[in-house]
Write an enzyme that holds these catalytic residues in place. Structure first.
Site, PDB file in Angstrom:
ATOM      1  N   GLY A  11       0.816  -1.215   0.000  1.00 43.72           N
ATOM      2  CA  GLY A  11       0.000   0.000   0.000  1.00 43.72           C
ATOM      3  C   GLY A  11       0.843   1.256   0.000  1.00 43.72           C
ATOM      4  O   GLY A  11       0.497   2.259   0.609  1.00 43.72           O
ATOM      5  N   HIS A  12       1.962   1.224  -0.731  1.00 45.15           N
ATOM      6  CA  HIS A  12       2.951   2.319  -0.624  1.00 45.15           C
ATOM      7  C   HIS A  12       2.513   3.611  -1.306  1.00 45.15           C
ATOM      8  O   HIS A  12       3.195   4.617  -1.204  1.00 45.15           O
ATOM      9  CB  HIS A  12       4.294   1.872  -1.210  1.00 45.15           C
ATOM     10  N   GLY A  14      -0.567   4.879  -0.749  1.00 41.58           N
ATOM     11  CA  GLY A  14      -1.596   5.464   0.103  1.00 41.58           C
ATOM     12  C   GLY A  14      -1.008   6.403   1.140  1.00 41.58           C
ATOM     13  O   GLY A  14       0.208   6.607   1.220  1.00 41.58           O
ATOM     14  N   LEU A  15      -1.897   6.971   1.943  1.00 41.07           N
ATOM     15  CA  LEU A  15      -1.489   7.917   2.986  1.00 41.07           C
ATOM     16  C   LEU A  15      -0.460   7.284   3.931  1.00 41.07           C
ATOM     17  O   LEU A  15       0.618   7.845   4.164  1.00 41.07           O
ATOM     18  CB  LEU A  15      -2.745   8.343   3.763  1.00 41.07           C
ATOM     19  N   GLY A  17       1.127   4.052   3.751  1.00 43.40           N
ATOM     20  CA  GLY A  17       2.258   3.360   3.129  1.00 43.40           C
ATOM     21  C   GLY A  17       3.290   4.335   2.572  1.00 43.40           C
ATOM     22  O   GLY A  17       4.503   4.112   2.697  1.00 43.40           O
ATOM     23  N   SER A 108      -7.546   0.058  12.875  1.00 43.70           N
ATOM     24  CA  SER A 108      -8.219   1.363  12.922  1.00 43.70           C
ATOM     25  C   SER A 108      -8.911   1.496  14.265  1.00 43.70           C
ATOM     26  O   SER A 108      -9.340   0.504  14.849  1.00 43.70           O
ATOM     27  CB  SER A 108      -9.258   1.422  11.805  1.00 43.70           C
ATOM     28  N   SER A 109      -9.075   2.744  14.708  1.00 45.00           N
ATOM     29  CA  SER A 109      -9.758   2.958  15.990  1.00 45.00           C
ATOM     30  C   SER A 109     -11.253   2.629  15.907  1.00 45.00           C
ATOM     31  O   SER A 109     -11.924   2.545  16.932  1.00 45.00           O
ATOM     32  CB  SER A 109      -9.563   4.396  16.471  1.00 45.00           C
ATOM     33  N   CYS A 110     -11.785   2.404  14.678  1.00 48.84           N
ATOM     34  CA  CYS A 110     -13.214   2.071  14.580  1.00 48.84           C
ATOM     35  C   CYS A 110     -13.495   0.632  14.964  1.00 48.84           C
ATOM     36  O   CYS A 110     -14.650   0.207  14.966  1.00 48.84           O
ATOM     37  CB  CYS A 110     -13.753   2.376  13.190  1.00 48.84           C
ATOM     38  N   TYR A 137     -16.114  -2.287   7.645  1.00 52.60           N
ATOM     39  CA  TYR A 137     -14.660  -2.066   7.684  1.00 52.60           C
ATOM     40  C   TYR A 137     -14.107  -2.535   9.035  1.00 52.60           C
ATOM     41  O   TYR A 137     -13.053  -3.200   9.101  1.00 52.60           O
ATOM     42  CB  TYR A 137     -14.410  -0.568   7.489  1.00 52.60           C
ATOM     43  N   LYS A 141     -11.213  -5.335   9.916  1.00 49.44           N
ATOM     44  CA  LYS A 141      -9.988  -5.018  10.662  1.00 49.44           C
ATOM     45  C   LYS A 141      -9.871  -5.885  11.915  1.00 49.44           C
ATOM     46  O   LYS A 141      -8.756  -6.285  12.297  1.00 49.44           O
ATOM     47  CB  LYS A 141      -9.968  -3.528  11.024  1.00 49.44           C
ATOM     48  N   THR A 165      -5.445   6.156  15.172  1.00 45.24           N
ATOM     49  CA  THR A 165      -6.593   7.043  15.189  1.00 45.24           C
ATOM     50  C   THR A 165      -6.804   7.639  13.788  1.00 45.24           C
ATOM     51  O   THR A 165      -6.136   7.233  12.833  1.00 45.24           O
ATOM     52  CB  THR A 165      -6.355   8.151  16.236  1.00 45.24           C
ATOM     53  N   LEU A 167      -6.203   9.689  10.658  1.00 44.47           N
ATOM     54  CA  LEU A 167      -4.896  10.145  10.170  1.00 44.47           C
ATOM     55  C   LEU A 167      -5.076  11.227   9.116  1.00 44.47           C
ATOM     56  O   LEU A 167      -6.126  11.329   8.484  1.00 44.47           O
ATOM     57  CB  LEU A 167      -4.153   8.972   9.547  1.00 44.47           C
ATOM     58  N   HIS A 180     -12.085  11.143   4.307  1.00 47.04           N
ATOM     59  CA  HIS A 180     -12.390  11.411   5.710  1.00 47.04           C
ATOM     60  C   HIS A 180     -12.561  12.917   5.913  1.00 47.04           C
ATOM     61  O   HIS A 180     -12.297  13.708   5.016  1.00 47.04           O
ATOM     62  CB  HIS A 180     -11.290  10.865   6.616  1.00 47.04           C
ATOM     63  N   ARG A 210     -13.275  13.844  17.332  1.00 46.27           N
ATOM     64  CA  ARG A 210     -12.308  12.941  16.702  1.00 46.27           C
ATOM     65  C   ARG A 210     -10.898  13.373  17.093  1.00 46.27           C
ATOM     66  O   ARG A 210     -10.635  14.560  17.338  1.00 46.27           O
ATOM     67  CB  ARG A 210     -12.423  12.993  15.162  1.00 46.27           C
TER      68      ARG A 210
HETATM   69  P1  GDP Z   1     -15.498   8.573  10.895  1.00 48.54           P
HETATM   70  O1  GDP Z   1     -14.417   9.081  11.799  1.00 48.54           O
HETATM   71  O2  GDP Z   1     -15.422   7.122  10.596  1.00 48.54           O
HETATM   72  O3  GDP Z   1     -16.875   8.966  11.406  1.00 48.54           O
HETATM   73  O4  GDP Z   1     -15.308   9.216   9.447  1.00 48.54           O
HETATM   74  P2  GDP Z   1     -15.173  10.683   8.807  1.00 48.54           P
HETATM   75  O5  GDP Z   1     -13.805  11.206   9.004  1.00 48.54           O
HETATM   76  O6  GDP Z   1     -15.641  10.532   7.399  1.00 48.54           O
HETATM   77  O7  GDP Z   1     -16.224  11.614   9.558  1.00 48.54           O
HETATM   78  C1  GDP Z   1     -15.991  12.126  10.846  1.00 48.54           C
HETATM   79  C2  GDP Z   1     -17.048  13.158  11.201  1.00 48.54           C
HETATM   80  O8  GDP Z   1     -16.838  14.339  10.408  1.00 48.54           O
HETATM   81  C3  GDP Z   1     -18.494  12.717  10.956  1.00 48.54           C
HETATM   82  O9  GDP Z   1     -19.283  13.215  12.017  1.00 48.54           O
HETATM   83  C4  GDP Z   1     -18.839  13.453   9.650  1.00 48.54           C
HETATM   84  O10 GDP Z   1     -20.230  13.700   9.478  1.00 48.54           O
HETATM   85  C5  GDP Z   1     -18.084  14.757   9.862  1.00 48.54           C
HETATM   86  N1  GDP Z   1     -17.855  15.557   8.625  1.00 48.54           N
HETATM   87  C6  GDP Z   1     -18.109  16.871   8.490  1.00 48.54           C
HETATM   88  N2  GDP Z   1     -17.861  17.293   7.250  1.00 48.54           N
HETATM   89  C7  GDP Z   1     -17.406  16.217   6.567  1.00 48.54           C
HETATM   90  C8  GDP Z   1     -16.972  16.021   5.215  1.00 48.54           C
HETATM   91  O11 GDP Z   1     -16.976  16.926   4.384  1.00 48.54           O
HETATM   92  N3  GDP Z   1     -16.537  14.762   4.882  1.00 48.54           N
HETATM   93  C9  GDP Z   1     -16.518  13.729   5.793  1.00 48.54           C
HETATM   94  N4  GDP Z   1     -16.065  12.530   5.411  1.00 48.54           N
HETATM   95  N5  GDP Z   1     -16.960  13.887   7.068  1.00 48.54           N
HETATM   96  C10 GDP Z   1     -17.397  15.097   7.452  1.00 48.54           C
END
Ligand code: GDP
Length: 311
Positions: A11-12, A14-15, A17, A108-110, A137, A141, A165, A167, A180, A210
């Protein structure tokens, strides 16, 4: 790992790798092995097996995965479960069968329960129901870290699992639909600043919290763990504090110089209310992160602006 060891970074591009590769290269490792997706399809068992038999890596950083933000996870559950289960099963099994000295699996932390006590300790794994928006996902994991534990238990294979967490950093996915939150906001605020737009829309209520770690810190932690950690239990990698999505939006706004308004779109999902890792085990081993969110955001905004066309 000696400096001439044969090290496969899966996965080199990606973010994660790409950051591991940068750090290993900078530290003088000369036996780095990489394959693009076109060269090696990790979801194909025969191809992975042939690759390991031919290349004989001694160490493996398993950073290849199908990843994405809350919407991508929620809308493509089959892809997230299937691709990740296949990739990790093939790489972990081939690594064991071909005599790899040590493998590091990225989780992943999820993987922790949706309503986990905070900060989340490693031992809270499998103590409650998962967050529905990313359970596919997360299940993959969890299966990956269990494969590592099972191989260690049954065959003494030195496979470890790191649970990072959220990234961010260079080479992230900046797609508005599949990324994300942090890269999505960097892009939205940069574009709004450039176009003179009056508003930026942030998904959800802004109240979820987060934790964000710069991927250069993660890469340094992963190399540290490869050298200093050989236990069955997964180990958390994080910054140690979190921010609300609304606070994050204010910080990204400041980093981009956008002067307009932030509005929230309540039709989009919030996901899990809070995800903060307990990082005391890693800190006790002697590793700490160095890139604070403010500095990391400034750097990421500059990177995005310089690479806008390709990012
Ligand atoms: P999670 O950490 O698995 O929930 O994934 P995300 O990083 O995609 O989302 C984190 C939080 O950010 C969630 O509450 C989203 O609704 C919020 N969020 C706000 N604006 C955005 C956006 O533009 N994109 C994404 N992906 N999340 C957003």
């Amino acid at each position: 790992m000696d400096k001439t060891a044969r090290i496969f970074v899966a996965g080199h591009r990606g973010l994660v790798g790409s950051a591991v590769l940068r750090h290993l290269t900078a530290a003088g490792y000369t036996g780095l092995i990489t394959r693009t997706r076109a060269e090696l399809d990790l979801t194909c068992q025969a191809a992975v097996s042939d690759f390991f038999k031919t290349e004989r890596p001694q160490y493996v950083f398993l950073a290849a995965a199908k990843v994405g933000g809350i919407l991508a996870n929620d809308t493509a559950p089959f892809d997230f479960l299937r691709d990740n289960v296949l990739i990790q099963s093939h790489v972990i099994e081939s690594a064991y069968r071909c005599g790899v000295h040590k493998l590091l699996f990225l989780g992943s932390s999820c993987i922790y329960p949706r309503l986990c006590p905070q900060p989340m300790k490693e031992e809270y794994l499998l103590t409650g129901a998962l967050e529905p928006t990313n359970e596919w996902y997360a299940i993959a994991k969890i299966a990956g870290l269990k494969l590592c534990q099972a191989l260690r238990r049954q065959h003494g294979f030195d496979a470890i699992s790191a649970m990072p967490t959220n990234l961010y950093g260079p080479n992230d996915n900046f797609s508005l639909t599949s990324s994300h939150v942090l890269p999505a906001l960097v892009r939205k605020f940069c574009e709004a600043e450039a176009s003179g737009a009056s508003q930026v829309t942030v998904w959800g209520s802004g109240t979820p919290r987060r934790e964000f770690l710069h991927v250069d810190d993660l890469a340094s932690a992963l190399i540290f763990l490869m050298e200093h950690y050989s236990e069955a239990a997964p180990i958390n990698v994080g910054w140690g504090t979190d921010v609300s999505i609304a606070e994050l939006a204010v910080q990204v706004k400041a980093a981009t110089g956008f002067r307009g308004e932030i509005v929230f779109d309540a039709t989009k999902p919030d996901g899990t209310p809070r995800k903060l890792l307990d990082v005391s085990r890693l800190q006790t081993l002697g590793w700490r992160p160095t890139i604070a969110l403010k500095a990391g955001l400034q750097e990421t905004v500059a990177w995005y602006r310089a690479h806008r066309a390709s990012a």
